[in-house]
Design an enzyme around this catalytic site. Structure first.
Site, short mmCIF file in Angstrom:
data_model
loop_
_atom_site.label_atom_id
_atom_site.label_comp_id
_atom_site.label_asym_id
_atom_site.label_seq_id
_atom_site.Cartn_x
_atom_site.Cartn_y
_atom_site.Cartn_z
N ASP A 130 -6.28 10.26 4.14
CA ASP A 130 -4.82 10.14 4.22
C ASP A 130 -4.21 9.74 2.88
OD1 ASP A 130 -6.10 7.65 4.74
OD2 ASP A 130 -4.27 6.82 5.58
N HIS A 131 -5.05 9.53 1.88
CA HIS A 131 -4.57 9.22 0.53
C HIS A 131 -4.91 10.31 -0.50
CE1 HIS A 131 -3.45 4.95 1.41
NE2 HIS A 131 -4.20 5.25 2.46
N HIS A 142 -11.24 -3.36 0.95
CA HIS A 142 -11.02 -2.37 2.01
C HIS A 142 -12.39 -1.87 2.47
CE1 HIS A 142 -8.74 0.40 4.40
NE2 HIS A 142 -9.13 1.49 3.76
N ASP A 199 -4.97 0.57 0.11
CA ASP A 199 -5.28 -0.19 1.32
C ASP A 199 -6.03 -1.46 0.93
OD1 ASP A 199 -4.14 1.98 2.47
OD2 ASP A 199 -5.86 2.55 3.69
#
Lengths: 320, 320
Positions: free
Chosen positions: B66-67, B139, B209
């Site tokens: 998602d990044h 993370h 994150d």
């Protein structure tokens, strides 16, 4: 048997068109197939009723990014939404190697199995309602068409005879149609007496990028519908030079010679405007296509929803 | 120095929010930096004035899809739109290996060079208007924050003195401000006499994150603005368990202790509704954040456009 277009642009997305992706539903239930998966396909799906949980298989026509870059995100999101059932991916072998690299380098752990089928070695495979076959096309990289044929076709009920025999409409009709004899008030009614010969199975051919439509002659022999790229009009195709794509006239001439009942064009160069006041426009492409073809012709737009009925008639539906 | 949010959802896109991506512009000209590039980032860019040709560098905070899943499509589209200038990518080393696999397996040939800088070994680098440094976070996979500091800060002009000396507003003022002495009517005017001491350079920290905001203590010491994830509210973070993310309270408590002037939260779990009538909503997350923090607090939405002025004041702009 429905088709929903998720992306109809060639190469790059535009404000109106995403890159390639088309959904084919099964005749019964909520199962569906995804053919090509450009970047943003999962975003488009948010605006439809299609669910990743009900996805039976993904088929990729060729390895170019505008046909596959949405795959990793779709697989990841299906995992996050709880999918556990194995998923079949039918694609050129390079896609399997690429997805292995994606999983290794981006810490993507899927809680369901990916069952790869390399298109290069695909003879035929039956998944859900369809028998699926592939045909090699001509493009800058190996590219394929997928042919979907209904493999279980029920007979047509003889409604007059059913009514005359006093068999009430409902579950009994369905059992008879599926070939089962039924009991009613102590009497046996034979399926063969109330069901006509089977109709022709529906058949759709969905092609990847391709500069030689005639390669689909055999695959389209019994098809009611072909979905094919028409990236350019003829004049612009000549200016652009040989890039492995078809222009509208080339595809429609093939469809006309073939006697294809219906043709949906897609994968338009982003240079074609939706607004016919700006040239080049899709209406110019449509005019070129319509001049050569007398069957049912459509130019796909994102979220267009088409229905192919049991008689092989193509109609457009209003909802996505 | 502007910030445009291209995606503010965690994990998966929603109808209102794309996955992560934020653009940081240079103070002068049209150059900009992209920090994270979730799938669909190039689609979001179509709705802004940002151009792939003017992109100075892409920075990726960590390898989760998602990044970064928008990266291949963005690079391919930049090529198709004619980019030829080399592009710097600052990212964990796994991203370089992944992009090599993408290029090999999907026939992606870029007409410009990719200059990779592995975040793991990045000390500091100056690109365009900014000196860029990184800070390791906590993370599930290695994740980083990027600190952008203006490296060329002009002094403030002494307008009264300039007018008193009869130096006309225009190019001469600019030369004096940039430290050059100037000639006018046979007389020399010294820059030092007409320019005040330099202002503080603007500094923004954009974090990936991270479940431990205090890791940013050093990086945020002189920052006017921190952009940080707040994936959950505290109650839901406790239910979800330890997944490497921060809740709103944890981030705002850090920002308050640090005395940070401004904080923008982003990367919200898709479970948070925009509509406050549906719980859980972003207004609940905002309330939790606001309870702990007395600085300027914003919850980012897609296409939010913020401006950090020369005094380090954050304001929101209306256009994207």
């Amino acid at each position: 048997m429905d088709l929903i277009f998720l992306g109809t642009s060639s190469g790059v997305p535009t404000k109106q068109r995403n890159v390639s992706g088309v959904a084919l539903t099964e005749p019964q239930g909520r199962g569906w197939f995804l053919i090509d998966c450009g970047e943003g396909t999962q975003h488009q799906l948010l605006h439809t009723r299609l669910s990743a949980a009900q996805l039976k298989a993904i088929l990729i026509t060729h390895v170019h990014g505008d046909h596959c870059y949405g795959l990793p995100g779709l697989l990841a999101s299906a995992a996050m939404s709880g999918r556990q059932a194995p998923l079949t991916i039918i694609a050129p072998a390079g896609i399997a190697e690429w997805l292995e690299a994606v999983q290794a380098h981006t810490a993507l752990a899927l809680p369901y199995a990916l069952d790869f089928v390399a298109t290069e070695t695909l003879d035929e495979i039956t998944i859900g309602a369809y028998r699926i076959q592939s045909t090699p096309l001509s493009h800058r990289v190996p590219s394929y068409a997928y042919q979907f044929t209904e493999h279980a076709v029920e007979g047509q009920l003889k409604v007059q005879a059913l009514k005359a025999a006093g068999i009430p409409a409902g579950p009994l009709w369905g059992q008879l149609q599926r070939g089962h004899d039924v009991q009613l008030n102590g009497q046996t009614y034979c399926s063969a007496d109330y069901v006509d010969a089977q109709r022709a199975p529906r058949q759709v051919v969905i092609a990847g990028d391709n500069d030689t439509p005639s390669l689909l002659t055999e695959a389209c022999r019994h098809a009611q519908l072909l979905i094919h790229e028409a990236t350019y009009t003829q004049d612009i195709a000549q200016k652009v030079g040989d890039v492995g794509h078809s222009d509208a006239a080339r595809v429609t001439q093939f469809a006309e010679q073939q006697g294809l009942p219906a043709l949906i064009l897609t994968h338009f160069s982003p240079r074609y405007h939706l607004d016919p006041r700006h040239s080049p426009s899709l209406s110019e492409l449509e005019a070129e296509a319509g001049a050569a073809y007398t069957g049912t012709l459509k130019l796909a737009q994102d979220f267009d929803h088409y229905h192919l009925d049991k008689n092989g008639q193509l109609t457009q539906k209003t909802e996505t």
